[in-house]
Motif scaffolding. Sequence first.
Motif, PDB file in Angstrom:
ATOM      1  N   PHE A 165      -9.922   1.093   0.796  1.00 55.98           N
ATOM      2  CA  PHE A 165      -9.252  -0.214   0.808  1.00 55.98           C
ATOM      3  C   PHE A 165      -8.465  -0.386   2.108  1.00 55.98           C
ATOM      4  CE2 PHE A 165      -9.720   0.886  -3.729  1.00 55.98           C
ATOM      5  CZ  PHE A 165     -10.601  -0.117  -4.070  1.00 55.98           C
ATOM      6  N   ALA A 166      -9.234  -0.423   3.183  1.00 61.47           N
ATOM      7  CA  ALA A 166      -8.695  -0.571   4.544  1.00 61.47           C
ATOM      8  C   ALA A 166      -7.852   0.649   4.900  1.00 61.47           C
ATOM      9  CB  ALA A 166      -7.921  -1.881   4.692  1.00 61.47           C
ATOM     10  N   ARG A 167      -6.553   0.584   4.703  1.00 62.12           N
ATOM     11  CA  ARG A 167      -5.649   1.683   5.053  1.00 62.12           C
ATOM     12  C   ARG A 167      -4.626   1.921   3.948  1.00 62.12           C
ATOM     13  NH1 ARG A 167      -1.667  -1.209   9.441  1.00 62.12           N
ATOM     14  NH2 ARG A 167      -0.122   0.121   8.419  1.00 62.12           N
ATOM     15  N   GLY A 168      -4.940   1.408   2.733  1.00 62.90           N
ATOM     16  CA  GLY A 168      -3.968   1.446   1.648  1.00 62.90           C
ATOM     17  C   GLY A 168      -4.006   2.703   0.803  1.00 62.90           C
ATOM     18  N   TRP A 169      -5.203   3.280   0.621  1.00 63.12           N
ATOM     19  CA  TRP A 169      -5.370   4.470  -0.207  1.00 63.12           C
ATOM     20  C   TRP A 169      -5.803   5.648   0.659  1.00 63.12           C
ATOM     21  CZ3 TRP A 169      -7.948   3.856  -5.632  1.00 63.12           C
ATOM     22  CH2 TRP A 169      -7.444   2.730  -6.285  1.00 63.12           C
ATOM     23  N   TYR A 369       7.208   1.802   0.408  1.00 61.39           N
ATOM     24  CA  TYR A 369       7.686   1.018  -0.742  1.00 61.39           C
ATOM     25  C   TYR A 369       6.662   1.046  -1.874  1.00 61.39           C
ATOM     26  CZ  TYR A 369       8.730  -2.991  -3.691  1.00 61.39           C
ATOM     27  OH  TYR A 369       8.972  -3.794  -4.771  1.00 61.39           O
ATOM     28  N   ILE A 370       5.390   0.876  -1.534  1.00 58.20           N
ATOM     29  CA  ILE A 370       4.339   0.903  -2.561  1.00 58.20           C
ATOM     30  C   ILE A 370       4.280   2.274  -3.206  1.00 58.20           C
ATOM     31  CG2 ILE A 370       1.873   0.644  -3.000  1.00 58.20           C
ATOM     32  CD1 ILE A 370       3.193  -1.981  -2.367  1.00 58.20           C
ATOM     33  N   LYS A 371       4.320   3.312  -2.396  1.00 58.95           N
ATOM     34  CA  LYS A 371       4.249   4.673  -2.931  1.00 58.95           C
ATOM     35  C   LYS A 371       5.391   4.937  -3.909  1.00 58.95           C
ATOM     36  CE  LYS A 371       4.293   9.527  -1.459  1.00 58.95           C
ATOM     37  NZ  LYS A 371       4.433  10.449  -0.304  1.00 58.95           N
ATOM     38  N   ASP A 372       6.585   4.472  -3.571  1.00 54.60           N
ATOM     39  CA  ASP A 372       7.746   4.709  -4.425  1.00 54.60           C
ATOM     40  C   ASP A 372       7.721   3.846  -5.687  1.00 54.60           C
ATOM     41  OD1 ASP A 372       8.656   6.534  -2.583  1.00 54.60           O
ATOM     42  OD2 ASP A 372      10.112   5.158  -1.656  1.00 54.60           O
ATOM     43  N   THR A 373       7.087   2.681  -5.606  1.00 52.41           N
ATOM     44  CA  THR A 373       7.083   1.736  -6.729  1.00 52.41           C
ATOM     45  C   THR A 373       5.915   1.972  -7.681  1.00 52.41           C
ATOM     46  OG1 THR A 373       8.059   0.078  -5.251  1.00 52.41           O
ATOM     47  CG2 THR A 373       7.144  -0.724  -7.329  1.00 52.41           C
ATOM     48  N   ASN A 374       4.766   2.308  -7.119  1.00 50.91           N
ATOM     49  CA  ASN A 374       3.521   2.373  -7.889  1.00 50.91           C
ATOM     50  C   ASN A 374       3.383   3.731  -8.591  1.00 50.91           C
ATOM     51  OD1 ASN A 374       1.057   1.578  -8.909  1.00 50.91           O
ATOM     52  ND2 ASN A 374      -0.079   2.102  -7.054  1.00 50.91           N
ATOM     53  N   ILE A 536      -6.147  -4.858  -3.353  1.00 52.95           N
ATOM     54  CA  ILE A 536      -6.054  -3.523  -3.954  1.00 52.95           C
ATOM     55  C   ILE A 536      -5.478  -2.533  -2.946  1.00 52.95           C
ATOM     56  CG2 ILE A 536      -7.357  -1.668  -5.069  1.00 52.95           C
ATOM     57  CD1 ILE A 536      -9.323  -3.692  -6.081  1.00 52.95           C
ATOM     58  N   GLY A 537      -5.672  -2.817  -1.656  1.00 56.59           N
ATOM     59  CA  GLY A 537      -5.158  -1.944  -0.606  1.00 56.59           C
ATOM     60  C   GLY A 537      -3.701  -2.165  -0.254  1.00 56.59           C
ATOM     61  N   PHE A 538      -3.020  -3.069  -0.946  1.00 55.43           N
ATOM     62  CA  PHE A 538      -1.582  -3.309  -0.752  1.00 55.43           C
ATOM     63  C   PHE A 538      -1.258  -3.795   0.662  1.00 55.43           C
ATOM     64  CE2 PHE A 538      -2.099   0.652  -3.362  1.00 55.43           C
ATOM     65  CZ  PHE A 538      -1.956   0.056  -4.601  1.00 55.43           C
ATOM     66  N   GLN A 539      -2.183  -4.529   1.284  1.00 55.05           N
ATOM     67  CA  GLN A 539      -2.004  -4.958   2.669  1.00 55.05           C
ATOM     68  C   GLN A 539      -1.477  -6.383   2.782  1.00 55.05           C
ATOM     69  OE1 GLN A 539      -2.446  -2.621   5.280  1.00 55.05           O
ATOM     70  NE2 GLN A 539      -2.385  -1.449   3.375  1.00 55.05           N
TER      71      GLN A 539
END
Length: 597
Positions: A165-169, A369-374, A536-539
């Motif tokens: 997912f681009a650079r999200g995962w 932020y995503i890592k801490d929230t998800n 899905i990649g949170f971008q």
Amino acid sequence: MTSQTAQVLLSLDAEAVGLLKDGINFKKNPRDGKCYIIYKSSEGFKACKNQCKHQGGLFIQDIEDLDGRTVKCTKHNWKLNVSTMNYVNPPDSFLQDELEVEISDDGGLQLVELNPIDPWLADPREPLELLDGEVKVTYMTHACMELQLGQRRFMFDPWLKGPAFARGWWLLHEPPKDSLDRLCAADLIYISHMHSDHLSYPTLKVLSERRPDIPIYVGDTSRPVFWYLEQSQVKLTNINIVPFGVWQEIDEHLRFMILMDGVHPEMDTCIIVEYKGHMILNTVDCTRPNGGRLPQKVDLMMSDFAGGASGFPMTFHGGKYTDSWKADFIKTERKKLLTYKAQLVKSLQPRIYCPFAGYFVEAHPSDRYIKDTNIKNSAQDLNTHITKLAPDVMTWTPKPGSVLDLGLALRDSTNSEAITNPPASAKIYKDSWDFALYVDELNSAISCEIFKHQSWIQFYYTWAGFQNYNLVLRVIETDDNFEPHPDGYDYLVDFLDLSFPTKRPDREHSYIETKNRIGVMRYVVLHGRLWDDLYIGFQNRISRDPDIYHHKFWNHFQTELPVRGPDWEQFLEQEGSNKEPGTPEEEPGQWYFCVML
């Protein structure tokens, strides 16, 4: 044997759907007179045939049920809770077969049943005893498993390098050092669907350079799994698209069958592998694999478990989307998922269960932020829950490189030699990911020639082909911190008439504002990729007014964009013909340089 098909049993238009009351509804198909039960709640619809599984009697409303969830069979007074599809009298007897409920964009409803519903029963085979070491299952990372089945090696969903997912995962687990060698030595590969944590082009590029003719099997989804293959420039020459619900015979002992997902049949699939009569079920990411009808008491079952594979609600802001609301929502949803998976395992009673396909991490520093929230479910927590609900099911929490000897485990689940863990010195978690290599490739799209012309916006959305929908979209190109990029565009798209106004229209309309990281957005536009890379990649960061989900819009940009990308060469030719006399010529080859990256 013919391919499995989806049969529509009942159709209701939007007006009829609006007349359905909360709780239990009995609806008859006027064409054939068959009756169905539809249960309506705040969470949506559930449905089943009006037929008791005991001896085929018809259900009627249970007048003793004050909650409006139970129906009673007219033959032997068996009772069914339609909200759960569990028989409550007698308890723990049957689970009612649920029909798929499909909601159309105009608000109509269809009840759908797969036919045949249990195709794996065709040509049944008695299990033969497995020798020690004859069937070994090795966990590589995320959703990638290697199955040694006698003399053959079967690989699932190889994502072994690069992001998804681009650079999200990014991979959470470090694959075994020889994982790419093992991939290239496999006899056959199954890829469940087109998402890049399962179909990894960086991984497949290595495979194409070393063994491009390896047999790869995918399901016959409406959106081809390998729709992007030509543009990716990865050369694979032996891709096999197989029909759903049909055994694929590999040799005298080995066969497999690909099944569709009931919720996302256009994209998701799962697989049953059978060797010497022993079944391995891998449901991968399917929401309702095979419409919820699955084989019971398989030897090994694998499924996803983690949750968190969506931009919602982490990337949303404004209104109710505070950090505390997100935390509460995520906690509730993860608990519901964990409970559902545990109940599914309890109902299917596999001999062995393994949670996988959830080992990813939002590792890039800009996504902290995503890592801490998800927050995601723990595989060990799920297995502990399963052990309490179904103590006879052996559970396996895999580490990269760990091996399950299926024959040993089936003979004695307490045998310590049935599972071989990696050596203590083995690296379990990744701590470096080559961020710059992949992020630089995405950002190379920023300076591409087409984006010097504002008319790319109209050209792109015309190519995308979504319109006649009362939605206005604002797109703001941003830096990594979601602040407006100094060279980025900020534009509106009115999908009612596919116009590009300078301000929001005066009429009543739905509105979505999305801030997209410029490198990812332009890479997606340039290559005609699906918007899963953004969502899905949170971008991106999203706000909407009113706060409702627009299925038709997201489904189009996530699954229904044209298979062939935009013709940017034609676009630049048009721009060249529209130039004022005396305008300097562009440097030749710049468009091609962008595409080749």
